[in-house]
Write an enzyme that holds these catalytic residues in place. Structure first.
Site, PDB file in Angstrom:
ATOM      1  N   ASN A  88       6.380   4.657   1.966  1.00  0.00           N
ATOM      2  CA  ASN A  88       6.062   5.227   3.393  1.00  0.00           C
ATOM      3  C   ASN A  88       6.697   4.649   4.427  1.00  0.00           C
ATOM      4  OD1 ASN A  88       3.913   6.216   5.420  1.00  0.00           O
ATOM      5  ND2 ASN A  88       3.706   3.901   5.700  1.00  0.00           N
ATOM      6  N   SER A 140       8.664  14.570   5.327  1.00  0.00           N
ATOM      7  CA  SER A 140       8.403  15.044   6.593  1.00  0.00           C
ATOM      8  C   SER A 140       8.739  16.643   6.725  1.00  0.00           C
ATOM      9  CB  SER A 140       9.256  14.211   7.669  1.00  0.00           C
ATOM     10  OG  SER A 140       9.086  14.791   9.097  1.00  0.00           O
ATOM     11  N   TYR A 152      17.470  12.029   9.987  1.00  0.00           N
ATOM     12  CA  TYR A 152      15.922  11.904   9.566  1.00  0.00           C
ATOM     13  C   TYR A 152      15.798  13.021   8.586  1.00  0.00           C
ATOM     14  CZ  TYR A 152      10.926  11.327   9.843  1.00  0.00           C
ATOM     15  OH  TYR A 152       9.551  10.950   9.940  1.00  0.00           O
ATOM     16  N   LYS A 156      14.716  12.860   4.739  1.00  0.00           N
ATOM     17  CA  LYS A 156      13.476  13.377   4.111  1.00  0.00           C
ATOM     18  C   LYS A 156      13.718  14.445   3.307  1.00  0.00           C
ATOM     19  CE  LYS A 156      10.623  10.674   6.616  1.00  0.00           C
ATOM     20  NZ  LYS A 156      10.207   9.628   5.758  1.00  0.00           N
ATOM     21  N   ILE A 185       1.947  13.602  13.603  1.00  0.00           N
ATOM     22  CA  ILE A 185       0.817  12.919  13.208  1.00  0.00           C
ATOM     23  C   ILE A 185       0.606  11.815  14.635  1.00  0.00           C
ATOM     24  CG2 ILE A 185      -0.466  11.353  11.612  1.00  0.00           C
ATOM     25  CD1 ILE A 185       0.312  14.326  10.534  1.00  0.00           C
TER      26      ILE A 185
END
Ligand code: NAP
Length: 244
Positions: A88, A140, A152, A156, A185
């Site tokens: 995570n 994600s 990113y 991911k 989130i």
């Protein structure tokens, strides 16, 4: 008792997941690069009245740190393997690709992809030995592409391929491997985003709000349970209906 490692356990989704798993009676090893990880673990122990929760320093980008973390977890808890791994830990280093530096690219690839490799290598032999395991990789919705996140998004997306390949290789050992694909989130990771960007996302989320980290922890709790024994190689979107 089953034991779970939660990387990035000191903040956001990792923290609420540690609380959720501890409250369900799992032993939890919270790993984080943030210096307050032992205090965070203490607060989880107190909130859940579960003594089998510990917090240890961890840098997922560093093989030796991962190996020392795993060995310390085993010796502190008197166990010889860990049943569940939640990969995570995460960071953002956003920039438009034309401005993105090599450092921004490297940092994000290292935390997400090398991090998942380094940690999964620690736990996998024990899972195979005991013919039971659960591995969850935190992807994600940005894996489908998002402006300012070439690093990113690539990391991911890489985690989706990693998940699907491990699911194929490890299924015969009764180990399931799944990816969670959160949307937007409300955690310390998204808190610094400018209001203009938040508003832009919120307008595109059918649920009309950001997700709560507990809403990700709930699906993790299900996926690591015996009830989820036939779910593997899946990427599960938890986005309030938002899609890229
Ligand atoms: P967060 O609150 O920032 O928590 C991430 C934790 O990981 C932090 O405690 C961070 O420490 C730690 N970490 C960073 N680098 C590390 C390393 N090298 N080794 C060990 N720990 C490290 O973020 P979050 O929102 O809960 O995100 C959790 C995961 O969900 C991430 O993988 C993220 O990419 C993913 N995700 C989040 C969202 C969202 O909207 N929040 C959406 C999709 C996916 P520091 O704070 O000291 O860096």
């Amino acid at each position: 008792m089953r034991y779970a490692i939660v990387t990035g356990g000191g903040s956001g989704i990792g923290y609420t997941t540690s609380i959720k798993l501890a409250s369900l009676g799992y032993g939890v090893i919270m790993g984080d690069i943030a210096p307050n990880i032992e205090e965070k673990a203490k607060s989880v122990r107190e909130a859940t009245k579960n003594e089998k929760v510990i917090g240890l320093h961890l840098d997922v980008t560093d093989w030796d740190s991962c190996n020392a973390f795993y060995n310390k977890a085993l010796s502190s808890l008197g166990i010889d393997h860990v049943d569940i791994l939640i990969n995570n830990a995460g960071i953002l280093r956003d920039a438009l690709f034309v401005k993105m530096t090599r450092e921004q690219w490297d940092q994000v690839i290292k935390v997400h992809l090398y991090g998942a490799f380094n940690m999964t290598k620690q736990v996998v032999e024990g899972m195979i030995k005991y013919q039971w395991g659960r591995i969850i990789n935190m992807s994600s919705i940005s894996w489908k592409g998002n402006v300012g996140q070439a690093n990113y998004s690539a990391a991911k997306a890489g985690l989706i391929g990693f998940t699907k390949t491990l699911a194929k290789e490890l299924g015969k050992y009764n180990i399931t491997v799944n990816a969670i694909v959160p949307g937007f989130i409300d955690t310390p990771m998204t808190a610094p985003l400018p209001d203009k960007i938040k508003k832009m996302f919120l307008e595109r989320i059918p649920a009309g709000r950001m997700g709560r980290p507990e809403e990700i922890s709930n699906i993790i709790a299900f996926l690591v349970s015996d009830e989820a024994s036939y779910i593997s190689g899946a990427e599960i979107e938890v986005t309030g209906g938002f899609s890229q």
